[in-house]
Scaffold this motif. Sequence first.
Motif, PDB file in Angstrom:
ATOM      1  N   ALA A  86       0.774  -1.284  -0.012  1.00 21.24           N
ATOM      2  CA  ALA A  86       0.039   0.036   0.051  1.00 21.24           C
ATOM      3  C   ALA A  86       0.862   1.306   0.177  1.00 21.24           C
ATOM      4  O   ALA A  86       0.463   2.242  -0.719  1.00 21.24           O
ATOM      5  N   GLY A 134      -6.147   2.926   8.323  1.00 23.16           N
ATOM      6  CA  GLY A 134      -7.384   3.043   7.853  1.00 23.16           C
ATOM      7  C   GLY A 134      -8.046   4.391   8.019  1.00 23.16           C
ATOM      8  O   GLY A 134      -8.979   4.830   7.254  1.00 23.16           O
ATOM      9  N   THR A 136      -0.917   3.615   5.487  1.00 22.87           N
ATOM     10  CA  THR A 136      -1.393   2.387   5.574  1.00 22.87           C
ATOM     11  C   THR A 136      -2.552   2.397   6.511  1.00 22.87           C
ATOM     12  O   THR A 136      -3.125   1.132   6.710  1.00 22.87           O
ATOM     13  N   ALA A 160      -7.418   5.143   4.370  1.00 20.43           N
ATOM     14  CA  ALA A 160      -8.212   4.337   3.389  1.00 20.43           C
ATOM     15  C   ALA A 160      -9.443   4.892   3.153  1.00 20.43           C
ATOM     16  O   ALA A 160     -10.239   4.847   2.352  1.00 20.43           O
ATOM     17  N   GLN A 173      -5.057  -5.137   7.699  1.00 17.92           N
ATOM     18  CA  GLN A 173      -4.250  -4.396   8.782  1.00 17.92           C
ATOM     19  C   GLN A 173      -4.385  -4.582  10.088  1.00 17.92           C
ATOM     20  O   GLN A 173      -3.476  -4.381  11.060  1.00 17.92           O
ATOM     21  N   LEU A 215      -4.958   1.636  -1.909  1.00 17.68           N
ATOM     22  CA  LEU A 215      -5.712   1.782  -0.451  1.00 17.68           C
ATOM     23  C   LEU A 215      -7.160   1.533  -0.746  1.00 17.68           C
ATOM     24  O   LEU A 215      -7.844   2.142  -1.543  1.00 17.68           O
ATOM     25  N   ASN A 216      -7.960   0.693   0.063  1.00 15.74           N
ATOM     26  CA  ASN A 216      -9.220   0.467   0.155  1.00 15.74           C
ATOM     27  C   ASN A 216      -9.541   0.198   1.474  1.00 15.74           C
ATOM     28  O   ASN A 216      -8.965  -0.495   2.124  1.00 15.74           O
ATOM     29  N   VAL A 217     -10.956   0.447   1.990  1.00 17.24           N
ATOM     30  CA  VAL A 217     -11.543   0.285   3.253  1.00 17.24           C
ATOM     31  C   VAL A 217     -11.388  -1.385   3.410  1.00 17.24           C
ATOM     32  O   VAL A 217     -11.495  -1.837   4.754  1.00 17.24           O
ATOM     33  N   HIS A 261      -8.150  -2.942   3.902  1.00 15.93           N
ATOM     34  CA  HIS A 261      -7.440  -2.512   5.107  1.00 15.93           C
ATOM     35  C   HIS A 261      -8.119  -3.443   6.325  1.00 15.93           C
ATOM     36  O   HIS A 261      -7.459  -3.791   7.275  1.00 15.93           O
ATOM     37  N   HIS A 282     -11.816   6.529   0.240  1.00 17.42           N
ATOM     38  CA  HIS A 282     -13.224   6.151   0.181  1.00 17.42           C
ATOM     39  C   HIS A 282     -14.080   7.012  -0.027  1.00 17.42           C
ATOM     40  O   HIS A 282     -15.057   7.289  -0.693  1.00 17.42           O
TER      41      HIS A 282
END
Length: 208
Positions: A51, A127, A125, A130, A67, A58-60, A63, A134
């Motif tokens: 990432a 959230g 990285t 992310a 993560q 990156l995307n939720v 993540h 989003h």
Amino acid sequence: GRRRSYLEMISGLWNELWKRCQSYPRLVDFEQLLRFDNDQILNAMRYALLANQCPGLLNVIEHDLYQPHNMQIMFMATLDLCASPSFNRDELGTAREIFWHAQRMGRIGNMITTWEREVLDRDFTSGIFAFAVHRGILSAEDLRNLPAHEIMGLLESAECQEHFINEWCYHREQMERKIEKVRSVDLSTYLHAFEELIKLHLGSRGLM
């Protein structure tokens, strides 16, 4: 030299952990699960590297999938089970759900506490980033090119913290509800510990 010292320290800790595990009464029962949880930690680190190399990744969803494992909470919970002779393995699935919610709670507290430092380190990285991508608050191009203070300003004005506090409350409610289903060990103190942890995280924001 510094990297070598760091790796030697990590190696020493890892070897000491497994050495101590040998005396735990349930290691035979949970060793494979413990190793599985460790693999998830390593996978979280791999995802973080990817990432940071490509912010467009990156995307939720990913993540939230990968993560939270870098908090190592599920690994440590399994380690606790290795030392819990009274735990009923028939309750393992429910216990794992509890540990998963706890890990998400720990991750949320960590994100709220450290994101400002991570902007300065160009480590995206978390959230927080992310979620911002989003919601259209930031783009991958912004993360690559904007100065740190501009990224901070956009995130502050969007009040991202409120979203994650609400999510923390959701996981707490789920954790509390599921704890009642585990009867062989008392996990209520586990919930209280994570309530204290979020207080520490909120109180140390900007200091870590």
